[in-house]
Every structure is written in C-alpha cells, then in structure tokens.
Design a protein around this motif. Structure first.
Motif, PDB file in Angstrom:
ATOM      1  N   GLY A   2     -34.561   9.197  33.832  1.00 38.08           N
ATOM      2  CA  GLY A   2     -35.577   9.228  34.885  1.00 38.08           C
ATOM      3  C   GLY A   2     -36.961   8.876  34.364  1.00 38.08           C
ATOM      4  N   GLY A   3     -37.032   8.167  33.259  1.00 40.03           N
ATOM      5  CA  GLY A   3     -38.318   7.771  32.696  1.00 40.03           C
ATOM      6  C   GLY A   3     -38.890   8.764  31.699  1.00 40.03           C
ATOM      7  N   ARG A   4     -38.166   9.836  31.412  1.00 40.66           N
ATOM      8  CA  ARG A   4     -38.672  10.884  30.522  1.00 40.66           C
ATOM      9  C   ARG A   4     -39.096  10.339  29.154  1.00 40.66           C
ATOM     10  N   ASP A   5     -38.310   9.440  28.581  1.00 38.84           N
ATOM     11  CA  ASP A   5     -38.654   8.917  27.255  1.00 38.84           C
ATOM     12  C   ASP A   5     -39.918   8.059  27.306  1.00 38.84           C
ATOM     13  N   ALA A   6     -40.094   7.307  28.378  1.00 35.01           N
ATOM     14  CA  ALA A   6     -41.331   6.536  28.528  1.00 35.01           C
ATOM     15  C   ALA A   6     -42.516   7.482  28.674  1.00 35.01           C
ATOM     16  N   HIS A   7     -42.339   8.560  29.433  1.00 39.12           N
ATOM     17  CA  HIS A   7     -43.412   9.543  29.607  1.00 39.12           C
ATOM     18  C   HIS A   7     -43.760  10.201  28.283  1.00 39.12           C
ATOM     19  N   ASP A   8     -42.751  10.529  27.491  1.00 40.02           N
ATOM     20  CA  ASP A   8     -43.010  11.137  26.181  1.00 40.02           C
ATOM     21  C   ASP A   8     -43.801  10.180  25.288  1.00 40.02           C
TER      22      ASP A   8
ATOM     23  N   ILE B  94     -46.996   7.811  36.976  1.00 41.28           N
ATOM     24  CA  ILE B  94     -45.904   7.972  37.929  1.00 41.28           C
ATOM     25  C   ILE B  94     -44.823   7.005  37.482  1.00 41.28           C
ATOM     26  N   ASN B  95     -43.623   7.485  37.374  1.00 41.84           N
ATOM     27  CA  ASN B  95     -42.519   6.598  37.064  1.00 41.84           C
ATOM     28  C   ASN B  95     -41.584   6.604  38.252  1.00 41.84           C
TER      29      ASN B  95
ATOM     30  N   ALA C 147     -35.152   0.622  26.956  1.00 45.58           N
ATOM     31  CA  ALA C 147     -34.508   0.905  25.669  1.00 45.58           C
ATOM     32  C   ALA C 147     -34.987   2.239  25.091  1.00 45.58           C
ATOM     33  N   GLY C 148     -35.125   3.234  25.954  1.00 48.02           N
ATOM     34  CA  GLY C 148     -35.482   4.573  25.501  1.00 48.02           C
ATOM     35  C   GLY C 148     -36.942   4.795  25.217  1.00 48.02           C
ATOM     36  N   GLY C 149     -37.816   3.941  25.685  1.00 45.62           N
ATOM     37  CA  GLY C 149     -39.247   4.128  25.458  1.00 45.62           C
ATOM     38  C   GLY C 149     -40.054   3.221  26.366  1.00 45.62           C
ATOM     39  N   LEU C 150     -41.256   2.917  25.919  1.00 46.24           N
ATOM     40  CA  LEU C 150     -42.119   2.007  26.677  1.00 46.24           C
ATOM     41  C   LEU C 150     -41.713   0.566  26.409  1.00 46.24           C
TER      42      LEU C 150
END
Length: 153
Positions: free
Chosen positions: A94-100, A84-85, A56-59
């Motif tokens: 591609g996981g960018r929002d979780a990484h942020d 690593i995502n 949902a756009g995050g962790l």
C-alpha cells in the motif's frame, strides 16, 4: 513531485523529467536551471504535498533524484510536508515502503513532516476517470489530508 500546495492555491510541479542526475559536485552555482526552478518552487511554497508511487519496494529512482536535489539547498528545511499515496488496492504494501523512504530523506533534509496529513488511500482503476480520482468518498479522504496539511503548517 506531486503538488506544491499553498493556503490559497496549489501548483503542480511538472519538471521531474528535466532534472539532471544528482551529483554533489554539481550542487553549486551556477545550478542547472531545472534545479533552480525546483528549489524556487519549494522556497515559495507554504507547504508541500507529495504523491508518489512505490516502485520495487521504495521510491522511483527519478523521484529520489528530485529529493537529493532538495537536500543541499536548504529550502525544504522546516517546511510542512505530507504525502498521499493513492496506491492500487493490489499493491502489496500500500505504498508503505515508499512512505518509509520519504520519511527518511525528508527527516534528513529537516522538513516538518505533518503525520496527520500523511495517508495511504487505496484506489482502483475504476475509481479514476480521465486521470482524476472520481469516487467522492476517496476525494473526501484526499481533501481531509490536504486540510490537515494546511492546519499543521
């Protein structure tokens, strides 16, 4: 949490489901046993490698709960950390929002983020066999990220 990696071995943290909901009023002795175990694993680690999906756009909420428990104890302060995502090729970011989100929380907690070891690696269902990434090229990319974490710590 993914893997708590040391230079000679690695330990996979499996206690995510045992952690209580974070409440700052409960972040005092005596800590819940699951919180004590998490903090001890972080303290004992040479470095931390995180692999989490984006949701949902995050962790995912349960993983954010784990991170909240790491802030007050200070064990993660100065600890080399990377992520690593291995997200689906169909994932929109591609996981960018979780990484942020990870970067924001881990920076706040004082972790030493090893940017060279952080990677987004698109993995399709066909690349996974028995719960493990089977594709040798993808496994090689993961190995490079792990080596960079070891060197950056």
């Amino acid at each position: 949490m993914g893997t708590v990696a040391t230079l000679t071995s690695s330990t996979t943290y499996t206690g995510l489901g045992d952690l209580p909901h974070f409440n700052p009023d409960d972040d005092r002795d005596p800590l819940h046993p699951a919180v004590s175990e998490l903090r001890a694993a972080i303290k004992d680690a040479d470095a931390i490698l995180i692999c989490t999906p984006e949701y949902a756009g995050g962790l995912p909420g349960s993983f954010k709960n784990l991170l909240d428990w790491t802030v007050g104890g200070g064990e993660i302060y100065g600890k080399p950390v990377a992520w690593i995502n291995a997200s689906s090729v169909a994932a929109p970011t591609g996981g960018r929002d979780a990484h942020d989100s990870l970067r924001k929380v881990l920076t706040y907690a004082g972790a030493k983020i090893i940017d060279e070891a952080c990677a987004r690696i698109p993995v399709s269902r066909a690349d996974v066999d028995g719960g493990q990434v089977a594709d040798p090229d993808l496994r090689g990319r993961i190995a490079v990220a792990v080596q960079r974490l070891r060197e950056g710590g």
